[in-house]
Design a protein around this motif. Structure first.
Motif, PDB file in Angstrom:
ATOM      1  N   TYR A  46       0.652  24.611  59.221  1.00  0.00           N
ATOM      2  CA  TYR A  46       1.180  23.420  58.405  1.00  0.00           C
ATOM      3  C   TYR A  46       0.073  22.799  56.932  1.00  0.00           C
ATOM      4  CZ  TYR A  46      -4.147  23.024  59.561  1.00  0.00           C
ATOM      5  OH  TYR A  46      -5.698  22.863  59.960  1.00  0.00           O
ATOM      6  N   TRP A  47       0.453  21.843  56.188  1.00  0.00           N
ATOM      7  CA  TRP A  47      -0.311  22.237  54.768  1.00  0.00           C
ATOM      8  C   TRP A  47      -1.134  20.884  54.620  1.00  0.00           C
ATOM      9  CZ3 TRP A  47       4.433  24.646  56.418  1.00  0.00           C
ATOM     10  CH2 TRP A  47       4.545  24.878  56.126  1.00  0.00           C
ATOM     11  N   ASP A  48      -1.362  20.927  53.559  1.00  0.00           N
ATOM     12  CA  ASP A  48      -2.552  19.880  53.277  1.00  0.00           C
ATOM     13  C   ASP A  48      -2.216  18.225  53.368  1.00  0.00           C
ATOM     14  OD1 ASP A  48      -5.387  21.217  51.801  1.00  0.00           O
ATOM     15  OD2 ASP A  48      -3.658  21.122  50.733  1.00  0.00           O
ATOM     16  N   ASP A  49      -0.946  17.974  53.494  1.00  0.00           N
ATOM     17  CA  ASP A  49      -0.232  17.003  53.395  1.00  0.00           C
ATOM     18  C   ASP A  49      -0.827  16.439  54.783  1.00  0.00           C
ATOM     19  OD1 ASP A  49       1.498  18.241  55.076  1.00  0.00           O
ATOM     20  OD2 ASP A  49       3.670  17.803  54.006  1.00  0.00           O
ATOM     21  N   LEU A  50      -0.302  17.665  56.159  1.00  0.00           N
ATOM     22  CA  LEU A  50      -0.862  16.748  57.510  1.00  0.00           C
ATOM     23  C   LEU A  50      -2.679  16.578  57.682  1.00  0.00           C
ATOM     24  CD1 LEU A  50      -0.238  16.576  60.569  1.00  0.00           C
ATOM     25  CD2 LEU A  50       0.220  19.273  60.566  1.00  0.00           C
ATOM     26  N   LEU A  51      -3.037  17.485  56.831  1.00  0.00           N
ATOM     27  CA  LEU A  51      -4.507  17.710  57.320  1.00  0.00           C
ATOM     28  C   LEU A  51      -5.288  16.384  56.906  1.00  0.00           C
ATOM     29  CD1 LEU A  51      -5.862  20.654  56.075  1.00  0.00           C
ATOM     30  CD2 LEU A  51      -6.755  19.540  58.781  1.00  0.00           C
ATOM     31  N   ASP A  52      -4.093  15.778  55.361  1.00  0.00           N
ATOM     32  CA  ASP A  52      -4.413  14.181  55.151  1.00  0.00           C
ATOM     33  C   ASP A  52      -4.543  13.497  56.352  1.00  0.00           C
ATOM     34  OD1 ASP A  52      -4.793  15.701  53.009  1.00  0.00           O
ATOM     35  OD2 ASP A  52      -3.683  14.507  51.712  1.00  0.00           O
ATOM     36  N   VAL A  53      -2.918  13.161  57.072  1.00  0.00           N
ATOM     37  CA  VAL A  53      -2.707  12.479  57.273  1.00  0.00           C
ATOM     38  C   VAL A  53      -3.754  12.413  58.854  1.00  0.00           C
ATOM     39  CG1 VAL A  53      -1.128  11.784  59.265  1.00  0.00           C
ATOM     40  CG2 VAL A  53      -0.817  12.104  56.714  1.00  0.00           C
ATOM     41  N   LEU A  54      -4.524  13.469  58.938  1.00  0.00           N
ATOM     42  CA  LEU A  54      -5.151  13.917  60.110  1.00  0.00           C
ATOM     43  C   LEU A  54      -6.200  13.533  59.861  1.00  0.00           C
ATOM     44  CD1 LEU A  54      -4.162  17.058  61.937  1.00  0.00           C
ATOM     45  CD2 LEU A  54      -3.029  15.109  62.328  1.00  0.00           C
ATOM     46  N   TYR A  55      -6.768  13.432  59.312  1.00  0.00           N
ATOM     47  CA  TYR A  55      -8.569  13.564  58.947  1.00  0.00           C
ATOM     48  C   TYR A  55      -8.232  11.539  58.203  1.00  0.00           C
ATOM     49  CZ  TYR A  55     -11.479  17.214  58.278  1.00  0.00           C
ATOM     50  OH  TYR A  55     -11.638  18.259  57.770  1.00  0.00           O
ATOM     51  N   GLY A  56      -7.361  10.514  58.114  1.00  0.00           N
ATOM     52  CA  GLY A  56      -7.517   9.503  58.252  1.00  0.00           C
ATOM     53  C   GLY A  56      -6.968   8.525  59.293  1.00  0.00           C
ATOM     54  N   ASN A  57      -6.207   9.520  60.588  1.00  0.00           N
ATOM     55  CA  ASN A  57      -5.797   9.222  61.808  1.00  0.00           C
ATOM     56  C   ASN A  57      -7.015   9.182  63.521  1.00  0.00           C
ATOM     57  OD1 ASN A  57      -3.378   7.996  63.973  1.00  0.00           O
ATOM     58  ND2 ASN A  57      -3.731  10.034  64.873  1.00  0.00           N
ATOM     59  N   ASP A  58      -7.717  10.592  62.880  1.00  0.00           N
ATOM     60  CA  ASP A  58      -8.655  10.137  63.711  1.00  0.00           C
ATOM     61  C   ASP A  58      -9.762  11.837  63.112  1.00  0.00           C
ATOM     62  OD1 ASP A  58     -10.555  10.574  66.238  1.00  0.00           O
ATOM     63  OD2 ASP A  58      -9.341  12.404  67.102  1.00  0.00           O
ATOM     64  N   ARG A  59     -10.925  11.574  62.716  1.00  0.00           N
ATOM     65  CA  ARG A  59     -11.556  12.857  62.097  1.00  0.00           C
ATOM     66  C   ARG A  59     -11.849  13.270  63.359  1.00  0.00           C
ATOM     67  NH1 ARG A  59     -13.877  12.796  57.210  1.00  0.00           N
ATOM     68  NH2 ARG A  59     -16.257  14.666  57.454  1.00  0.00           N
ATOM     69  N   GLU A  60     -11.701  12.953  64.353  1.00  0.00           N
ATOM     70  CA  GLU A  60     -12.785  13.934  64.763  1.00  0.00           C
ATOM     71  C   GLU A  60     -12.298  15.214  65.801  1.00  0.00           C
ATOM     72  OE1 GLU A  60     -15.927  14.988  68.052  1.00  0.00           O
ATOM     73  OE2 GLU A  60     -15.380  13.425  66.550  1.00  0.00           O
ATOM     74  N   SER A  61     -10.926  14.756  66.042  1.00  0.00           N
ATOM     75  CA  SER A  61      -9.773  16.001  66.487  1.00  0.00           C
ATOM     76  C   SER A  61      -9.468  17.089  65.199  1.00  0.00           C
ATOM     77  CB  SER A  61      -8.052  15.645  66.519  1.00  0.00           C
ATOM     78  OG  SER A  61      -7.658  14.356  66.435  1.00  0.00           O
ATOM     79  N   ALA A  62      -9.745  15.679  63.954  1.00  0.00           N
ATOM     80  CA  ALA A  62      -9.305  16.759  62.634  1.00  0.00           C
ATOM     81  C   ALA A  62     -10.127  18.162  62.435  1.00  0.00           C
ATOM     82  CB  ALA A  62      -8.788  15.842  61.520  1.00  0.00           C
ATOM     83  N   GLN A  63     -11.751  17.580  61.855  1.00  0.00           N
ATOM     84  CA  GLN A  63     -12.432  18.075  61.923  1.00  0.00           C
ATOM     85  C   GLN A  63     -12.402  19.470  63.116  1.00  0.00           C
ATOM     86  OE1 GLN A  63     -15.936  15.383  61.971  1.00  0.00           O
ATOM     87  NE2 GLN A  63     -16.245  15.715  60.348  1.00  0.00           N
ATOM     88  N   GLN A  64     -11.950  19.422  64.207  1.00  0.00           N
ATOM     89  CA  GLN A  64     -12.284  19.977  65.081  1.00  0.00           C
ATOM     90  C   GLN A  64     -10.670  21.821  65.246  1.00  0.00           C
ATOM     91  OE1 GLN A  64     -12.688  19.177  69.155  1.00  0.00           O
ATOM     92  NE2 GLN A  64     -14.260  17.192  68.207  1.00  0.00           N
ATOM     93  N   LEU A  65      -9.733  21.159  64.272  1.00  0.00           N
ATOM     94  CA  LEU A  65      -8.158  21.611  64.370  1.00  0.00           C
ATOM     95  C   LEU A  65      -8.167  22.167  62.969  1.00  0.00           C
ATOM     96  CD1 LEU A  65      -5.456  18.931  64.957  1.00  0.00           C
ATOM     97  CD2 LEU A  65      -6.187  20.752  66.481  1.00  0.00           C
ATOM     98  N   ARG A  66      -9.091  21.725  61.942  1.00  0.00           N
ATOM     99  CA  ARG A  66      -9.666  22.082  60.629  1.00  0.00           C
ATOM    100  C   ARG A  66     -10.298  23.723  61.030  1.00  0.00           C
ATOM    101  NH1 ARG A  66      -9.712  25.481  57.796  1.00  0.00           N
ATOM    102  NH2 ARG A  66     -10.002  25.495  55.062  1.00  0.00           N
ATOM    103  N   ALA A  67     -11.166  23.041  61.788  1.00  0.00           N
ATOM    104  CA  ALA A  67     -12.147  24.713  62.092  1.00  0.00           C
ATOM    105  C   ALA A  67     -12.082  25.731  62.570  1.00  0.00           C
ATOM    106  CB  ALA A  67     -13.945  23.912  63.000  1.00  0.00           C
ATOM    107  N   ALA A  68     -10.499  25.481  63.434  1.00  0.00           N
ATOM    108  CA  ALA A  68     -10.115  26.241  65.030  1.00  0.00           C
ATOM    109  C   ALA A  68      -9.096  26.815  63.693  1.00  0.00           C
ATOM    110  CB  ALA A  68      -9.674  25.637  66.099  1.00  0.00           C
ATOM    111  N   SER A  69      -8.966  26.293  62.040  1.00  0.00           N
ATOM    112  CA  SER A  69      -7.669  27.159  61.757  1.00  0.00           C
ATOM    113  C   SER A  69      -7.841  28.547  60.813  1.00  0.00           C
ATOM    114  CB  SER A  69      -7.014  25.850  60.399  1.00  0.00           C
ATOM    115  OG  SER A  69      -6.384  25.156  61.340  1.00  0.00           O
ATOM    116  N   THR A  70      -6.755  28.859  60.637  1.00  0.00           N
ATOM    117  CA  THR A  70      -6.952  30.303  59.303  1.00  0.00           C
ATOM    118  C   THR A  70      -6.196  30.545  57.997  1.00  0.00           C
ATOM    119  OG1 THR A  70      -7.229  31.399  60.773  1.00  0.00           O
ATOM    120  CG2 THR A  70      -6.683  32.109  59.201  1.00  0.00           C
ATOM    121  N   LEU A  71      -6.768  30.168  56.687  1.00  0.00           N
ATOM    122  CA  LEU A  71      -6.113  29.582  55.150  1.00  0.00           C
ATOM    123  C   LEU A  71      -6.208  30.622  55.193  1.00  0.00           C
ATOM    124  CD1 LEU A  71      -6.155  28.259  52.507  1.00  0.00           C
ATOM    125  CD2 LEU A  71      -8.152  29.733  51.796  1.00  0.00           C
ATOM    126  N   TRP A  72      -4.263  30.973  54.677  1.00  0.00           N
ATOM    127  CA  TRP A  72      -3.317  31.687  53.612  1.00  0.00           C
ATOM    128  C   TRP A  72      -2.859  31.244  52.434  1.00  0.00           C
ATOM    129  CZ3 TRP A  72       1.237  30.045  53.090  1.00  0.00           C
ATOM    130  CH2 TRP A  72       2.027  29.265  53.648  1.00  0.00           C
TER     131      TRP A  72
END
Length: 409
Positions: A46-72
Motif C-alpha cells: 500500500y502507499w501513503d494515500d491509504l495511510l492518510d485515510v486510515l489515520y483519519g478514520n481510525d488512528r488506533e488501528s492505523a498506528q498498529q498497521l504502520r508499526a507492523a509494516s515494512t518500508l521499501w
C-alpha cells in the motif's frame, strides 16, 4: 441496527470497525468460515494515500498497521540477472496475517462479534439481520446467491500465476525476468514480514505448458522455479506452503457487478470487484469500500437509502481503477513483446503501460538511472514521506510492536 458481515478479510473487519466507530449501538457480527489466523497469500502493498485515510478514520488501528509494516524504496526491474533499471517511489508492505490480526483485535475491542469456523451456505441463516454484507472474496457465496440481481460478470485472464513466499529478503519492490528455452518467466517480489518476502511468479500460458508446470507436482514445480530464479533469489528457497497447503497456479479472475447492492445486501472488496495484482490496489480498495459503506449508513435515514448511495459513489470511484488494472493485466500478458529491449527501455514501457506519456518523460526516466540522481530522488522521497507522516500525526520514532494474545475462536 443488526448487521451481519460474511467474511473476516480486510473489507469485512474494517467495515465492522468503521461502522462501530460511527455508531457504537450497531449489533455487528463478522462471520468467517476459516479459523483465526488462516490466510491465503503472504503480503500486501500500500502507499501513503491509504495511510492518510486510515489515520483519519481510525488512528488506533492505523498506528498498529504502520508499526507492523515494512518500508521499501524504489522498484528494480532486472532482465536475465544481468541488466537492471530502476523506477522511483516508495511504498509499504505488510504480512496479510498481521493485517488481519490487527483488524480482528481492534474489531473485538469495539464490541464486534467475530465468529470463526462458521461457514454461511444459505443466507436464510442471516434472515434476522437488517443489513447483510458480503465480504467473502472472489468466490463470494453471498454474491453467487443473487448473481443475476447483482449482474455479475467474471472474466478470466490468460497468464497463469502462483503466489509464493521466499526467505530471500528484498529491500525494494523487485521484478525479475528470466528467459528459459520455453519462454520468459518473471516474478514480482517485495518484503512481507521479518525474514520473508512475497514472490508472485507469472508467465504466459504457452511458456507454462512448455515448462511442464501444468503437469509437474507442486514440489517439483517450485524446485524448477527456484532453479530458474537462482540468481535473483541469491540461491534462497521459494516457500509454497500457506495454511498447510501448497500454493496453486491460478489465472486472475476479474469480478465486475452492475450493482453492489440487492435488497438489504451489500457487496464489498473482492466480492464486488477485483483489480489485477500488478497495480497492488486490492487491500486499499477493500478498506475504502468499508469506510464508504459505514459512512453512508451513518449519514442516511434508512438502510435502503444508504445502500443506494454506497452503490452510486463506490462504483463510480472504481471505474478508472478497474480500467487501469485491465490495461496492466493486458500489458503483462504481452510482456514478451517488449523483452527484446534493454532494461532501461523495458522498465519505461512497463511504467507507462497505463497510457501515453509526453516525450520528455523518457528522458527523465533515463536520467534517474544515474546513481547520483537516484540517491537524490530517494532523499526527496524520504523528505516527502516524513512530511506526510507528520501531517497525519504519525510518530517518526521507531515503531513499538505490540504483543497480542492469539485469537482462539
Amino acid at each position: 441496527m443488526k448487521i451481519k458481515c460474511v467474511g473476516a478479510g480486510p473489507a469485512g473487519l474494517y467495515f465492522a470497525i468503521s461502522a462501530k466507530l460511527r455508531d457504537a449501538g450497531h449489533d455487528i457480527s463478522v462471520i468467517e468460515r476459516d479459523p483465526p489466523g488462516a490466510t491465503y497469500g503472504w503480503g500486501v502493498v500500500y502507499w501513503d494515500d491509504l495511510l492518510d485515510v486510515l489515520y483519519g478514520n481510525d488512528r488506533e488501528s492505523a498506528q498498529q498497521l504502520r508499526a507492523a509494516s515494512t518500508l521499501w524504496q524504489e522498484q528494480e526491474i532486472c532482465l536475465r540477472s544481468e541488466d537492471s533499471a530502476y523506477l522511483g517511489g516508495y511504498g509499504y508492505s505488510l504480512g496479510r496475517a498481521a493485517l488481519l490480526d490487527v483488524l480482528a483485535h481492534r474489531a473485538r475491542s469495539l464490541g464486534v462479534d467475530v465468529q470463526y469456523r462458521h461457514g454461511v451456505e444459505d443466507l436464510s441463516e442471516l434472515a434476522d439481520a437488517d443489513l447483510i454484507v458480503g465480504a467473502d472474496g472472489v468466490h463470494s457465496r453471498v454474491r453467487q446467491t443473487h448473481e443475476q440481481e447483482f449482474g455479475t460478470q467474471l472474466d478470466v485472464g490468460n497468464n497463469p500465476y502462483i503466489w509464493l513466499g521466499t526467505d530471500k529478503v528484498f529491500d525494494r519492490f523487485t521484478f525479475a525476468f528470466e528467459e528459459t528455452p520455453a519462454g520468459w518467466v518473471w516474478f514480482h517480489a517485495y518484503p512481507s514480514s521479518a525474514g520473508i518476502s512475497t514472490c508472485i511468479v507469472e508467465c504466459t500460458a504457452q511458456t507454462w505448458e512448455a515448462l511442464g508446470l501444468d503437469s509437474r507436482t507442486d514440489e517439483d514445480g517450485v524446485r524448477l522455479l527456484e532453479k530458474i530464479f537462482e540468481r535473483p533469489l541469491d540461491g534462497r528457497r521459494l516457500i509454497s506452503q500457506s495454511r498447510g497447503r501448497p500454493a496453486q497456479w491460478m489465472r486472475f479472475t476479474q469480478v465486475r457487478n452492475q450493482s453492489w447492492v440487492h435488497g438489504n445486501i451489500a457487496l464489498m472488496g473482492d466480492a464486488a470487484h477485483t483489480t489485477h495484482f500488478t497495480i497492488g490496489s486490492g487491500t486499499r480498495l477493500a478498506m475504502l469500500d468499508a469506510i464508504g459503506l459505514a459512512q453512508c449508513l451513518y449519514e442516511s435515514e434508512s438502510v435502503s437509502a444508504a445502500l443506494h448511495e454506497y452503490d452510486r459513489l463506490a462504483r463510480a470511484a472504481l471505474r478508472p481503477v478497474q480500467a487501469a488494472a485491465r490495461s496492466s493485466m493486458a500489458w503483462f500478458e504481452h510482456a514478451d513483446d517488449y523483452l527484446d529491449r534493454d532494461a532501461t527501455s523495458f522498465a519505461y514501457a512497463m511504467a507507462s503501460r497505463h497510457g501515453l506519456q509526453p516525450p520528455w518523460r523518457y528522458q527523465l526516466h533515463r536520467a534517474t538511472q544515474v546513481p547520483a540522481v537516484r540517491r537524490t530522488m530517494r532523499a526527496i522521497d524520504s523528505a516527502r514521506r516524513r512530511v506526510l507522516a507528520l501531517r497525519r500525526g504519525e510518530s517518526l520514532l521507531p515503531p513499538v510492536r505490540q504483543q497480542r494474545v492469539p485469537l482462539t475462536s
